[in-house]
Design an enzyme around this catalytic site. Structure first.
Site, PDB file in Angstrom:
ATOM      1  N   CYS A 165     -14.022  50.981   3.223  1.00 38.02           N
ATOM      2  CA  CYS A 165     -13.848  52.659   4.110  1.00 38.02           C
ATOM      3  C   CYS A 165     -12.919  52.787   5.405  1.00 38.02           C
ATOM      4  O   CYS A 165     -12.617  52.279   6.414  1.00 38.02           O
ATOM      5  CB  CYS A 165     -14.841  52.378   4.350  1.00 38.02           C
ATOM      6  SG  CYS A 165     -15.961  53.987   5.021  1.00 38.02           S
ATOM      7  N   CYS A 171     -14.432  54.518   8.399  1.00 40.12           N
ATOM      8  CA  CYS A 171     -15.308  53.407   8.984  1.00 40.12           C
ATOM      9  C   CYS A 171     -14.287  52.869   9.645  1.00 40.12           C
ATOM     10  O   CYS A 171     -14.940  52.479  10.923  1.00 40.12           O
ATOM     11  CB  CYS A 171     -15.815  52.333   8.095  1.00 40.12           C
ATOM     12  SG  CYS A 171     -16.851  52.917   6.965  1.00 40.12           S
TER      13      CYS A 171
END
Length: 106
Positions: free
Chosen positions: A30, A33
Site C-alpha cells: 500500500c 500506507c
C-alpha cells in the site's frame, strides 16, 4: 518507533491497554500506507506516554482486520477502553493527523 501487533496479541496490546491506542492498519503493498507510516512513527515518538501507537499488517492478520471491517487502508483507529473511539481512513499530512488526534495527544 511503533510496535507491531498481531491477531494473537491484539486483545492484550490494544483492547486491554490502560490508555488510548492508535492502531495503524496497513499492508506492505500500500503506497499511501508507506507515506503515512513515518508520520505515525513521529506522532508515537512525540506523544509517548499519552498515546500508545501500534501497527497491524492486514495481510498477515486478516482476522483482526476483518473483525473491524477494514476495507480501505491506511486506516487509523483509536481504541479507548477497548472500544473504537475514532477512525481516520486514508493518508493525511502530519498537521491534519495531529488535529484529528488532538483529544488523545493534547
Amino acid at each position: 518507533m511503533s510496535q507491531e501487533v498481531t491477531d494473537a496479541d491484539f486483545k492484550q496490546q490494544v483492547l486491554e491497554a490502560d490508555g488510548p491506542v492508535l492502531v495503524d492498519f496497513w499492508a506492505p503493498w500500500c503506497g499511501p500506507c508507506r507515506m503515512v507510516s513515518p508520520i505515525v512513527d513521529e506522532i508515537a515518538q512525540e506523544h509517548a506516554g499519552k498515546l500508545k501507537v501500534v501497527k497491524l499488517n492486514t495481510d498477515d492478520n486478516m482476522q483482526t482486520a476483518a473483525q473491524y471491517g477494514i476495507t480501505s487502508i491506511p486506516a487509523l483507529y483509536v481504541f479507548d477502553k477497548g472500544e473504537v473511539a475514532k477512525t481516520i481512513i486514508g493518508a493525511r499530512p502530519k498537521p491534519a493527523l495531529e488535529k484529528e488526534l488532538a483529544d488523545y495527544i493534547g
